[in-house]
Design a protein around this motif. Structure first.
Motif, mmCIF file in Angstrom:
data_model
loop_
_atom_site.group_PDB
_atom_site.id
_atom_site.type_symbol
_atom_site.label_atom_id
_atom_site.label_comp_id
_atom_site.label_asym_id
_atom_site.label_seq_id
_atom_site.Cartn_x
_atom_site.Cartn_y
_atom_site.Cartn_z
ATOM 1 N N VAL A 6 0.848 -1.198 0.000
ATOM 2 C CA VAL A 6 0.000 0.000 0.000
ATOM 3 C C VAL A 6 0.882 1.247 0.000
ATOM 4 C CG1 VAL A 6 -1.688 1.340 1.326
ATOM 5 C CG2 VAL A 6 -1.949 -1.140 1.121
ATOM 6 N N VAL A 7 1.890 1.268 0.852
ATOM 7 C CA VAL A 7 2.770 2.432 0.966
ATOM 8 C C VAL A 7 3.588 2.627 -0.308
ATOM 9 C CG1 VAL A 7 4.728 3.404 2.244
ATOM 10 C CG2 VAL A 7 2.793 2.376 3.480
ATOM 11 N N LYS A 8 4.087 1.548 -0.877
ATOM 12 C CA LYS A 8 4.849 1.679 -2.129
ATOM 13 C C LYS A 8 3.961 2.230 -3.245
ATOM 14 C CE LYS A 8 8.632 -1.580 -1.531
ATOM 15 N NZ LYS A 8 9.286 -2.791 -2.064
ATOM 16 N N LYS A 9 2.724 1.771 -3.301
ATOM 17 C CA LYS A 9 1.795 2.272 -4.310
ATOM 18 C C LYS A 9 1.505 3.756 -4.077
ATOM 19 C CE LYS A 9 -2.553 1.226 -6.604
ATOM 20 N NZ LYS A 9 -3.702 0.350 -6.684
ATOM 21 N N TYR A 10 1.332 4.144 -2.825
ATOM 22 C CA TYR A 10 1.101 5.546 -2.450
ATOM 23 C C TYR A 10 2.235 6.430 -2.972
ATOM 24 C CZ TYR A 10 0.778 9.463 0.949
ATOM 25 O OH TYR A 10 0.707 10.697 1.564
ATOM 26 N N ASP A 18 -0.110 11.488 -9.450
ATOM 27 C CA ASP A 18 -1.457 10.923 -9.537
ATOM 28 C C ASP A 18 -2.122 11.136 -8.177
ATOM 29 O OD1 ASP A 18 -3.771 9.422 -9.707
ATOM 30 O OD2 ASP A 18 -2.752 7.507 -10.072
ATOM 31 N N TRP A 19 -2.561 12.374 -7.950
ATOM 32 C CA TRP A 19 -3.107 12.732 -6.640
ATOM 33 C C TRP A 19 -4.356 11.932 -6.311
ATOM 34 C CZ3 TRP A 19 1.218 14.280 -5.557
ATOM 35 C CH2 TRP A 19 1.916 15.263 -6.243
ATOM 36 N N ASN A 20 -5.209 11.690 -7.275
ATOM 37 C CA ASN A 20 -6.418 10.902 -7.003
ATOM 38 C C ASN A 20 -6.063 9.475 -6.607
ATOM 39 O OD1 ASN A 20 -8.152 13.051 -7.466
ATOM 40 N ND2 ASN A 20 -8.367 12.579 -9.639
ATOM 41 N N GLY A 21 -5.093 8.897 -7.287
ATOM 42 C CA GLY A 21 -4.646 7.549 -6.937
ATOM 43 C C GLY A 21 -4.047 7.504 -5.544
ATOM 44 N N MET A 22 -3.271 8.518 -5.221
ATOM 45 C CA MET A 22 -2.649 8.599 -3.910
ATOM 46 C C MET A 22 -3.717 8.752 -2.819
ATOM 47 S SD MET A 22 0.357 11.242 -2.851
ATOM 48 C CE MET A 22 -0.464 12.411 -1.797
ATOM 49 N N LEU A 23 -4.657 9.659 -3.051
ATOM 50 C CA LEU A 23 -5.700 9.915 -2.051
ATOM 51 C C LEU A 23 -6.641 8.722 -1.879
ATOM 52 C CD1 LEU A 23 -6.396 13.619 -3.006
ATOM 53 C CD2 LEU A 23 -5.349 12.797 -0.864
ATOM 54 N N ALA A 24 -6.779 7.913 -2.908
ATOM 55 C CA ALA A 24 -7.625 6.720 -2.812
ATOM 56 C C ALA A 24 -7.046 5.688 -1.844
ATOM 57 C CB ALA A 24 -7.807 6.106 -4.198
ATOM 58 N N GLY A 42 -8.433 13.827 8.839
ATOM 59 C CA GLY A 42 -9.505 13.664 7.874
ATOM 60 C C GLY A 42 -9.065 13.868 6.433
ATOM 61 N N LEU A 43 -9.749 13.185 5.561
ATOM 62 C CA LEU A 43 -9.428 13.196 4.138
ATOM 63 C C LEU A 43 -9.590 14.584 3.520
ATOM 64 C CD1 LEU A 43 -8.531 11.571 1.706
ATOM 65 C CD2 LEU A 43 -10.915 10.899 1.352
ATOM 66 N N GLU A 44 -10.577 15.341 3.953
ATOM 67 C CA GLU A 44 -10.795 16.669 3.375
ATOM 68 C C GLU A 44 -9.591 17.577 3.621
ATOM 69 O OE1 GLU A 44 -13.804 20.410 4.024
ATOM 70 O OE2 GLU A 44 -14.669 18.399 4.173
ATOM 71 N N LYS A 45 -9.094 17.606 4.846
ATOM 72 C CA LYS A 45 -7.934 18.444 5.175
ATOM 73 C C LYS A 45 -6.678 17.932 4.479
ATOM 74 C CE LYS A 45 -9.541 20.290 9.550
ATOM 75 N NZ LYS A 45 -9.285 20.419 10.980
ATOM 76 N N PHE A 46 -6.526 16.618 4.409
ATOM 77 C CA PHE A 46 -5.346 16.058 3.756
ATOM 78 C C PHE A 46 -5.377 16.339 2.253
ATOM 79 C CE2 PHE A 46 -2.770 12.487 2.050
ATOM 80 C CZ PHE A 46 -1.568 12.829 2.638
ATOM 81 N N THR A 47 -6.549 16.242 1.647
ATOM 82 C CA THR A 47 -6.696 16.539 0.216
ATOM 83 C C THR A 47 -6.343 17.996 -0.061
ATOM 84 O OG1 THR A 47 -8.391 14.842 -0.051
ATOM 85 C CG2 THR A 47 -8.327 16.577 -1.723
ATOM 86 N N PHE A 49 -4.333 19.841 1.657
ATOM 87 C CA PHE A 49 -2.879 19.926 1.820
ATOM 88 C C PHE A 49 -2.164 19.448 0.560
ATOM 89 C CE2 PHE A 49 0.950 17.447 2.783
ATOM 90 C CZ PHE A 49 1.802 18.463 3.208
ATOM 91 N N VAL A 50 -2.579 18.317 0.025
ATOM 92 C CA VAL A 50 -1.946 17.762 -1.183
ATOM 93 C C VAL A 50 -2.056 18.749 -2.344
ATOM 94 C CG1 VAL A 50 -2.135 15.941 -2.942
ATOM 95 C CG2 VAL A 50 -2.187 15.346 -0.509
ATOM 96 N N HIS A 51 -3.219 19.335 -2.539
ATOM 97 C CA HIS A 51 -3.400 20.285 -3.637
ATOM 98 C C HIS A 51 -2.592 21.569 -3.404
ATOM 99 C CE1 HIS A 51 -6.056 17.753 -5.852
ATOM 100 N NE2 HIS A 51 -6.863 17.622 -4.821
#
Length: 133
Positions: A6-10, A18-24, A42-47, A49-51
């Motif tokens: 999972v971590v290697k794929k991330y 591939d932000w969508n792939g990472m966030l999935a 939470g995913l909203e705050k992390f998303t 941050f990524v953007h």
């Protein structure tokens, strides 16, 4: 899927931008513990941050070395961040597309094939020096 997979794929998704792939691959309740500042929950705050990071930095991770523990739920990774500072951050030097190379590490927890925690460490004064020269 094993936590290591999972971590290697991330991180593969990260390097491919591939932000969508990472966030999935992260849990809706992700706990992000950055090098500086308060944890994001939470995913909203992390998303967000990524953007934000994508707008300000262009980074690729190299020389990745992964470590796991016997229970298979935690993964540590050491890497080199190769980046371009694109957009200035408050309290940091002006951004003029400076390049930088800094060592870093992250510690991740995985449950039910999702990353539940990411903790990142790097030497901020070293990064500031790199983009200020």
């Amino acid at each position: 899927m094993a936590a290591l997979d999972v971590v290697k794929k991330y991180y593969d998704c990260f390097n491919q931008k591939d932000w969508n792939g990472m966030l999935a691959l992260v849990s809706p309740d992700i706990r992000h513990e950055p090098n500086q500042g308060e944890a994001r929950i939470g995913l909203e705050k992390f998303t967000a941050f990524v953007h934000h990071m994508d707008e300000s930095y262009d980074e690729t991770l190299t020389d990745m070395v992964f470590f796991t523990e016997p229970a298979g739920q935690r993964v540590a990774v050491e890497f080199v961040v190769n980046g371009v500072y694109k957009k200035a951050e408050e309290g940091l030097p002006a951004a003029t597309n400076q390049t930088y190379i800094v060592p870093a590490a992250a510690f991740l927890e995985v449950a039910n094939d999702q990353i539940t925690r990411v903790t990142t460490y790097y030497n901020l004064p070293h990064w500031i020096k790199a983009v200020s020269e």
